[in-house]
Enzyme design. Sequence first.
Site, PDB file in Angstrom:
ATOM      1  N   CYS A 150      12.184  25.677   6.508  1.00  0.00           N
ATOM      2  CA  CYS A 150      12.373  24.412   7.238  1.00  0.00           C
ATOM      3  C   CYS A 150      11.965  23.263   6.315  1.00  0.00           C
ATOM      4  O   CYS A 150      11.143  22.416   6.657  1.00  0.00           O
ATOM      5  CB  CYS A 150      11.591  24.392   8.544  1.00  0.00           C
ATOM      6  N   ALA A 173      13.568  20.659   4.676  1.00  0.00           N
ATOM      7  CA  ALA A 173      14.016  19.274   4.640  1.00  0.00           C
ATOM      8  C   ALA A 173      13.045  18.388   5.431  1.00  0.00           C
ATOM      9  O   ALA A 173      12.453  18.846   6.400  1.00  0.00           O
ATOM     10  CB  ALA A 173      15.432  19.180   5.218  1.00  0.00           C
ATOM     11  N   PRO A 174      12.879  17.125   4.990  1.00  0.00           N
ATOM     12  CA  PRO A 174      13.605  16.429   3.919  1.00  0.00           C
ATOM     13  C   PRO A 174      13.097  16.688   2.508  1.00  0.00           C
ATOM     14  O   PRO A 174      13.672  16.168   1.560  1.00  0.00           O
ATOM     15  CB  PRO A 174      13.434  14.963   4.298  1.00  0.00           C
ATOM     16  N   GLY A 175      11.998  17.464   2.354  1.00  0.00           N
ATOM     17  CA  GLY A 175      11.746  17.973   1.015  1.00  0.00           C
ATOM     18  C   GLY A 175      10.471  17.577   0.313  1.00  0.00           C
ATOM     19  O   GLY A 175      10.259  17.996  -0.830  1.00  0.00           O
ATOM     20  N   GLY A 176       9.609  16.778   0.908  1.00  0.00           N
ATOM     21  CA  GLY A 176       8.397  16.356   0.221  1.00  0.00           C
ATOM     22  C   GLY A 176       7.524  17.515  -0.221  1.00  0.00           C
ATOM     23  O   GLY A 176       6.988  17.526  -1.337  1.00  0.00           O
ATOM     24  N   LYS A 177       7.390  18.526   0.642  1.00  0.00           N
ATOM     25  CA  LYS A 177       6.541  19.668   0.303  1.00  0.00           C
ATOM     26  C   LYS A 177       7.171  20.511  -0.812  1.00  0.00           C
ATOM     27  O   LYS A 177       6.461  21.029  -1.681  1.00  0.00           O
ATOM     28  CB  LYS A 177       6.285  20.505   1.554  1.00  0.00           C
ATOM     29  N   ASP A 210      16.628  25.446   4.687  1.00  0.00           N
ATOM     30  CA  ASP A 210      16.711  24.630   5.891  1.00  0.00           C
ATOM     31  C   ASP A 210      18.103  24.793   6.483  1.00  0.00           C
ATOM     32  O   ASP A 210      19.088  24.950   5.739  1.00  0.00           O
ATOM     33  CB  ASP A 210      16.436  23.157   5.588  1.00  0.00           C
ATOM     34  N   ASP A 265       6.818  24.820   7.710  1.00  0.00           N
ATOM     35  CA  ASP A 265       6.608  23.562   8.440  1.00  0.00           C
ATOM     36  C   ASP A 265       7.576  23.610   9.620  1.00  0.00           C
ATOM     37  O   ASP A 265       8.725  23.177   9.521  1.00  0.00           O
ATOM     38  CB  ASP A 265       6.881  22.366   7.527  1.00  0.00           C
ATOM     39  N   CYS A 274       3.625  19.092  12.782  1.00  0.00           N
ATOM     40  CA  CYS A 274       3.192  17.700  12.934  1.00  0.00           C
ATOM     41  C   CYS A 274       3.127  17.359  14.418  1.00  0.00           C
ATOM     42  O   CYS A 274       3.692  16.364  14.877  1.00  0.00           O
ATOM     43  CB  CYS A 274       4.117  16.747  12.181  1.00  0.00           C
TER      44      CYS A 274
END
Length: 422
Positions: free
Chosen positions: A239, A241-245, A260, A302, A355
């Site tokens: 999961c 996206a959007p990709g920061g991790k 994703d 996530d 989150c």
Amino acid sequence: MPADPARKAALDVLTAALTRKAGLETALEGRPLNGLEPQDRGFARALVMATLRNLGPIDRMLDPCLQREPPEAVRMILRLGAAQLFHLDTPAYAAVDSSVALAQDAPATRAFKALVNAVLRRLGREGPKAAAPADFAPAWLFARWRAAFGEANAAGVAAQIAFEPATDLTPRDPADAVALAEALEATPLPGGSLRRIGHGRIEEWPGFEQGRWWVQDFAAAIPARLIAARPGETVLDLCAAPGGKALQLAAAGAAVTAVDRSGQRLGRLADGLARTGLAAEVVAADAETWDDARQFDAVLLDAPCTATGTFRRNPDVLWTLRPPDIAKVADVQSRLLDAAARRVKPGGRLVYCVCSLEPEEGEAQTRAFLKRHPEFKTLAAEPGEAGAPDASLTPEGWLRLLPHQLDGGMDGFLVARFTRAA
């Protein structure tokens, strides 16, 4: 007086967000705002956000002024008018007159323009009312937070709803953080994030074109740090996206596979990889049913969630969520956790995060996972590890990140780290 285009657009966006016709992010990027001049677009966005962040107190001011509930569209106009009166630098006459013009503009609300005029003039005469932290959240959600975290923590969380957040950034190279902080006039945060208070086009900020950083909330950066990926390790980001991790893991030198189901959202990850010069295998697939037999040194999940912890940027989530939604998404999370567990090599690590502020998606989900999977045990976080506030560390060794635990706020998360028996 014709209706102002910016306020008409704000009405369309507010209505779409609160009636679940579109999420706030989608509505803000949609047609109503795209046709406006930049200054009008900025005003419309500010008006929508001010209304949503103060929706609870606004409705509490409006209710005594209404003998009976007006049509939904009329309440939306009144909300926008009240936000202008008390939360934007709009002269009272302009807030009232522009709201009356909005009511006049549509046949469904035209008969209520006298009501709009009378209610907003009354509010202007009476002035703003003091609001307690609990007033900023739906009563049923605040009651849940109070039961889960206690009165003081619930009030601390709710008090964050009204504030506009700063922009947090994650440096590609931790050694570059000091130079970036100076160039961006940003404040270093625990764990290596930077916080910048400012507006304008992010693409024009120093270091963007060179890929030296990406936007990522302080709390959202913690789960990937808990993975503690080492160069050459294989890491699966589910999961993603959007990709920061995924960018964090790639920057640490891991061989990253990012999965994703949304090809469109994965496009943002691909853009981030190209801009930063980082590499990852990007796969568009359902994380639960992905047909790939590989196992990985570490897996990060996530999971999709109610996202109540993201209210600082998405205040609409608090007002569109319904109690049955929590159970529905918790069932999805449970299945995804089982799928993630199968991908972890013996001796490997699994980090689960959401989150969300809701215990069913966090603490209860984690306990249920450990009961179903005795081959996993909690790998407890250390105090201050990954930059997490000390107050977030639970007795179990998980992180319950609450928005008020960091000066200036952060997103709410539950983060749990496990290790699989060798």
